[in-house]
Every structure is written in C-alpha cells, then in structure tokens.
Scaffold this motif. Structure first.
Motif, mmCIF file in Angstrom:
data_model
loop_
_atom_site.group_PDB
_atom_site.id
_atom_site.type_symbol
_atom_site.label_atom_id
_atom_site.label_comp_id
_atom_site.label_asym_id
_atom_site.label_seq_id
_atom_site.Cartn_x
_atom_site.Cartn_y
_atom_site.Cartn_z
ATOM 1 N N GLU A 109 64.052 58.744 65.229
ATOM 2 C CA GLU A 109 63.459 58.284 63.970
ATOM 3 C C GLU A 109 64.526 58.303 62.870
ATOM 4 O OE1 GLU A 109 60.394 57.055 63.679
ATOM 5 O OE2 GLU A 109 60.234 57.373 65.837
ATOM 6 N N PRO A 110 64.688 57.205 62.121
ATOM 7 C CA PRO A 110 65.750 57.135 61.112
ATOM 8 C C PRO A 110 65.757 58.301 60.114
ATOM 9 C CG PRO A 110 64.839 54.961 61.466
ATOM 10 C CD PRO A 110 63.979 55.921 62.242
ATOM 11 N N GLU A 111 64.611 58.740 59.619
ATOM 12 C CA GLU A 111 64.632 59.823 58.636
ATOM 13 C C GLU A 111 65.047 61.143 59.277
ATOM 14 O OE1 GLU A 111 65.242 61.520 55.319
ATOM 15 O OE2 GLU A 111 64.859 59.375 55.466
ATOM 16 N N THR A 112 64.628 61.383 60.504
ATOM 17 C CA THR A 112 65.055 62.580 61.226
ATOM 18 C C THR A 112 66.557 62.523 61.489
ATOM 19 O OG1 THR A 112 62.879 62.662 62.274
ATOM 20 C CG2 THR A 112 64.613 63.978 63.271
ATOM 21 N N ARG A 114 68.770 60.930 59.622
ATOM 22 C CA ARG A 114 69.438 61.158 58.329
ATOM 23 C C ARG A 114 69.468 62.651 57.992
ATOM 24 N NH1 ARG A 114 66.756 56.305 57.222
ATOM 25 N NH2 ARG A 114 68.212 54.648 56.726
ATOM 26 N N GLN A 115 68.366 63.338 58.225
ATOM 27 C CA GLN A 115 68.319 64.766 57.932
ATOM 28 C C GLN A 115 69.310 65.534 58.806
ATOM 29 O OE1 GLN A 115 66.889 66.082 55.311
ATOM 30 N NE2 GLN A 115 67.849 68.014 55.868
ATOM 31 N N ARG A 118 72.675 64.965 57.392
ATOM 32 C CA ARG A 118 72.843 65.749 56.154
ATOM 33 C C ARG A 118 73.182 67.205 56.477
ATOM 34 N NH1 ARG A 118 67.981 62.715 54.466
ATOM 35 N NH2 ARG A 118 68.770 60.965 53.265
ATOM 36 N N ASP A 131 73.958 59.770 51.946
ATOM 37 C CA ASP A 131 73.033 58.801 52.496
ATOM 38 C C ASP A 131 73.747 58.075 53.631
ATOM 39 O OD1 ASP A 131 70.594 57.564 52.752
ATOM 40 O OD2 ASP A 131 71.120 55.917 51.419
#
Length: 155
Positions: A109-112, A114-115, A118, A131
């Motif tokens: 999943e893209p948000e996972t 990204r996290q 990070r 980002d």
C-alpha cells in the motif's frame, strides 16, 4: 545468554541501542547455508510491537529467500571500543548488540510504503519529513520485519 550480567532487558534501553546502530544484518536460510545481508533500516516500537523496515530492489537472492517465507534472524551492533590490558588475554571489547528473529511482511500500500521510507530516513538522517513520489515507490520493494523474539547485550 551465558553472561546474564551483560543482558539488557529494559525495552527503552534496547530501543536506544537499535537507534544507535547504522546497519541491521538479516540472516536468511536457503537450505544449504545462511545468507547474511547488511541493510539500512527504519524502526518503530509501537503498542509493544517492534518493527524493522527495509527497502530493496524487487528481485535477487535476498528477495527470493524472503518470499519463500519462514523466520528471519537479525543482528545489530554498535559502540565498539577496544579495552587494552597488560597481556593479550586481558584485552576486551566494549559493544552493544541486539539480536532476534521475526517474520517478513511485504508492503504494497503506497501510504504504508511511504511511512516505512520515512522511518528509514528518520534512522539515517534524524528526520522523517520526507515525501516520496509514486514512481519511486513503484521501483522499490519495501518490507517489514515484525519482531517475535529479541535479546540485547552490552559490555
């Protein structure tokens, strides 16, 4: 652990050792030998669960072994210093290390993703204010190691 006097059991102290390390080595078994891979990492400890985050190319021996499943071992060490003595047998070493094992989970999943990136950047730069464009996420293979067992030692 043979030397119980060197065991680190306080969760915050274990996390501090992890935060002080620059490399996490993954131990992957392929049936004939153990394949050890040094990797940059990110790390979280939330709700009692420790998770390491890694990024990689999407193919190769490491990814093949990770996709095969099973337990993955890990090791981190830092704080190395030689302690001199009057004879060779009285020399010693200062160090901190963390070892354990867990299971790999691929992040899709893209948000996972990204996290995870990070957290990698936080570990390596001190900042998580980054980002990542979608095309960068598509080029990487991101995975997490959910820690099941852990031990730490310091001398």
């Amino acid at each position: 652990m043979r030397r119980a006097d060197r065991a680190v059991t306080d969760p915050a102290a274990i996390d501090a050792i992890i935060r002080g390390c620059g490399c996490c080595r993954l131990g992957l078994a392929d049936g004939k030998e153990v394949y050890i891979v040094p990797m940059s990492f990110g790390f979280t400890h939330e709700g009692g669960l420790r998770t390491f985050y890694f990024h990689s190319a999407a193919e190769g021996r490491k990814i093949d072994l990770l996709r095969a499943g099973g337990t993955v071992s890990f090791e981190l060490d830092c704080g190395h210093a030689l302690v001199e003595g009057p004879t060779a047998c009285t020399y010693s070493a200062r160090y901190s290390c963390v070892m354990g094992a867990g299971r790999i989970r691929f992040l899709t999943e893209p948000e996972t993703q990204r996290q995870a990136l990070r957290e990698l950047m936080r570990q390596n730069t001190g900042s998580a204010a980054w980002d990542f464009p979608p095309e960068a996420l598509r080029r990487l293979c991101l995975f997490a190691l959910d820690v099941e067992t852990i031990s730490a030692k310091q001398h």
